[in-house]
Design an enzyme around this catalytic site. Structure first.
Site, PDB file in Angstrom:
ATOM      1  N   ASP A  40       0.299   7.157  14.573  1.00  0.00           N
ATOM      2  CA  ASP A  40       0.708   5.758  14.723  1.00  0.00           C
ATOM      3  C   ASP A  40       0.636   5.375  16.190  1.00  0.00           C
ATOM      4  OD1 ASP A  40       1.655   4.913  11.974  1.00  0.00           O
ATOM      5  OD2 ASP A  40       2.836   6.734  12.241  1.00  0.00           O
ATOM      6  N   ASP A 186       1.670   2.326   3.813  1.00  0.00           N
ATOM      7  CA  ASP A 186       2.395   2.957   4.911  1.00  0.00           C
ATOM      8  C   ASP A 186       3.696   2.195   5.122  1.00  0.00           C
ATOM      9  OD1 ASP A 186       3.282   4.170   7.202  1.00  0.00           O
ATOM     10  OD2 ASP A 186       1.585   3.573   8.453  1.00  0.00           O
TER      11      ASP A 186
END
Length: 243
Positions: A40, A186
């Protein structure tokens, strides 16, 4: 006729990992049976947090053989695409909201030798990616607002996931690599939420905090999440076939 179901993939986010031991954590995730690892990448502008630069990812690359994907939660990702490919990321996910010329950016990712993917925030319509399905291998539907780990799953994204799956199937697109287009989700994916996401049509499921919280360890968590997702996807497919 419905398209065949896409294989379920379990993908951990490394946000909950021990940052002092990231290489070892990547090795442990691979040993636990994950399909790939998500990084991320946050810039403190597009989202209110700062995380991984390409040097950190490059340092971890020798510790695992599974695919790395970089989820680029950044403003203007274009100048940094090459750096993340060089760091060892085989897939780059760019946000539709963060680029001016989405076709150009996705084409550039493929030119760099990586697999292109596009993400959309909870408030962004699937129509934002309707005309780039031939340029991507995956669309990521955010099930939280990006920027932090450990957020609650937004269940109202499930109709959006289903709408995207129908859009992909109706388009007949084989994606950038010719192997079809996956749907990733996600945000807030856990044992309690993964079935709803998989039944809606997602087949790539990112789990961060929930996966790392399994008392029985990472391998048990990966297996449990995979089992739940596969059962939910199979049940949904059976219901569609019989309706």
């Amino acid at each position: 006729m419905n398209a065949p179901a896409r294989p379920i993939q379990i993908v951990p986010s490394v946000l909950p990992a021990d940052f002092a031991r990231l290489g070892d954590e990547c090795a442990a995730l691979e040993e636990a049976g994950v399909d790939r690892i998500q990084w991320d990448v946050m810039d403190g502008v597009f989202v209110p947090n700062l995380t991984f630069g390409p040097d950190v990812i490059a340092a971890c690359r020798p510790h695992a053989n599974v695919m790395f994907e970089a989820h680029l939660m950044v403003v203007n990702p274009d100048p940094m695409l090459g750096a993340y490919v060089d760091a060892g990321c085989e897939m780059l996910i760019v946000h539709a909201e963060s680029v001016t010329h989405l076709h150009r950016t996705l084409s550039h990712v493929q030119e760099l030798g990586a697999r292109p993917a596009v993400a959309i925030n909870p408030s962004t319509s699937v129509e934002a990616v309707a005309h780039v399905l031939d340029l991507v291998d995956m669309v990521l539907v955010m099930t939280v607002n990006p920027g932090f780990g450990g957020q609650a799953y937004i269940s109202t994204m499930e109709p959006k996931i289903n709408a995207l799956r129908q859009l992909i199937d109706a388009s007949g697109s084989e994606g950038a690599g010719g192997n079809g287009v996956d749907i990733e989700v996600d945000g807030g994916i856990s044992a309690d939420t993964i079935e709803g996401a998989a039944a809606a049509g997602a087949n790539v499921l990112v789990s961060g905090s929930a996966l790392f919280r399994y008392d029985e360890g990472l391998a048990h968590g990966v297996a449990d999440l995979r089992c739940r997702a596969e059962a939910a996807a199979a049940a949904a497919a059976s219901q569609t076939f019989n309706s």
